[in-house]
Enzyme design. Structure first.
Site, mmCIF file in Angstrom:
data_model
loop_
_atom_site.group_PDB
_atom_site.id
_atom_site.type_symbol
_atom_site.label_atom_id
_atom_site.label_comp_id
_atom_site.label_asym_id
_atom_site.label_seq_id
_atom_site.Cartn_x
_atom_site.Cartn_y
_atom_site.Cartn_z
ATOM 1 N N GLU A 1 8.040 5.373 0.787
ATOM 2 C CA GLU A 1 9.058 5.076 1.793
ATOM 3 C C GLU A 1 10.143 6.149 1.818
ATOM 4 O O GLU A 1 10.641 6.514 2.890
ATOM 5 C CB GLU A 1 9.661 3.690 1.557
ATOM 6 C CG GLU A 1 8.676 2.535 1.643
ATOM 7 C CD GLU A 1 7.851 2.524 2.923
ATOM 8 O OE1 GLU A 1 8.313 3.053 3.955
ATOM 9 O OE2 GLU A 1 6.723 1.993 2.886
ATOM 10 N N TYR B 1 -3.021 6.552 4.465
ATOM 11 C CA TYR B 1 -3.430 5.150 4.506
ATOM 12 C C TYR B 1 -4.631 4.945 3.572
ATOM 13 O O TYR B 1 -5.416 5.879 3.336
ATOM 14 C CB TYR B 1 -3.883 4.773 5.918
ATOM 15 C CG TYR B 1 -2.805 4.230 6.837
ATOM 16 C CD1 TYR B 1 -1.465 4.225 6.498
ATOM 17 C CD2 TYR B 1 -3.175 3.708 8.084
ATOM 18 C CE1 TYR B 1 -0.512 3.724 7.374
ATOM 19 C CE2 TYR B 1 -2.233 3.200 8.952
ATOM 20 C CZ TYR B 1 -0.898 3.211 8.604
ATOM 21 O OH TYR B 1 0.037 2.701 9.461
#
Length: 276
Positions: free
Chosen positions: A179, A234
């Site tokens: 993040e 991902y």
């Protein structure tokens, strides 16, 4: 371990909110970053308006009052503030001044999550040129907030003033570093323009509401070779089904989606963006 972060060098993307889809929860699916989302979540169709004038329409999710792009990138802290025709600017030229990202905690953040943030900040300081450090009086900073769900999310790049990085109990030290990667200005690895030379997206295994999250980002640019080991990549699977298939069958699927730490190329990319 990651190698090339889809660094958004397009330099001026505007997220223009266009419409709201009706909410129709039908079961649940596990998103690529592990968050649980309704199979038919509340969504907004948004248009990326790039510096060269080109446009790309994607689906953004409305979750906990925020507008999210690619599962964990905060396009707007308050979706209601956008209105039906509002806009929100994401400009990755807004690098953090002095390579420093100050952070503070909302009062509701548990000590266990605070400890993980502090460890992630130390890891980033020790492995890259970026200094993630507790805020003193800086005008631009990240406020760490807490939710009781499963989502971890962050704004993209330095927005200006206070911006949000939201964490839940499930967010590991590596997830928090991921993040902060977004906060530095990094998109997800598999959205880089050359990705089709390395992976094949298995569209039939991805719910329609999520497919735009796997689109190549127009105007973005990868730094270095495609990196299956990137902390910004991902996972290979979406809800138990293969979603990202390497064209090279020798690639271990478990390499994709790791959240242990920055890969060698992750570090090079961040240092390229934030030179000493």
């Amino acid at each position: 371990m990651r190698r090339t972060l889809p660094l958004l060098t397009l330099l001026s993307a505007v997220l223009a909110s266009c419409s709201t889809a009706p909410q129709e929860a039908v079961g649940s699916v596990t998103g690529p970053n592990g968050g649980m989302s309704a199979a038919r979540p509340d969504t907004r169709s948004v248009t990326l308006i790039l510096e060269d004038g080109s446009r790309q329409t994607v689906t953004a999710f409305v979750r906990d009052g925020m507008l999210l792009l690619e599962d964990d990138i905060i396009a707007a802290d308050d979706v209601n503030a956008l209105g039906p025709q509002g806009t929100y600017v994401v400009d990755t030229r807004y690098r953090w001044t002095g390579r420093t990202i100050p952070y503070t905690f909302a009062s509701t953040v548990p000590q266990a999550v605070r400890d993980r943030v502090n460890q992630a900040a130390a890891n980033i300081r020790n492995t890259t040129n970026v200094v993630v450090t507790p805020r003193t009086s800086q005008a631009n900073y990240v406020q760490i907030t807490y939710n009781t769900g499963t989502e971890c999310s962050s704004s993209l790049g330095m927005v200006g003033g206070r911006q949000t990085l939201t964490l839940a109990d499930r967010c590991t030290v590596g997830s928090i570093m991921h993040e902060f990667g977004h906060a530095m200005g990094l998109f997800h690895e598999q959205t880089r323009p050359d990705r089709d030379s390395y992976v094949a997206i298995q569209w039939n295994n991805i719910p329609a509401d999520w497919q735009s999250q796997y689109q190549i980002r127009s105007g973005s640019k990868g730094y270095g070779p495609y990196d299956f080991d990137s902390i910004m990549h991902y996972p290979a699977y979406f809800n138990g089904k293969l979603a990202i298939k390497p064209l090279n069958s020798a690639i271990d699927l478990n390499r994709m989606g790791q959240r242990n730490g920055y890969s060698t190329t992750d570090k090079s990319t961040i240092n390229f963006m934030y030179p000493r």
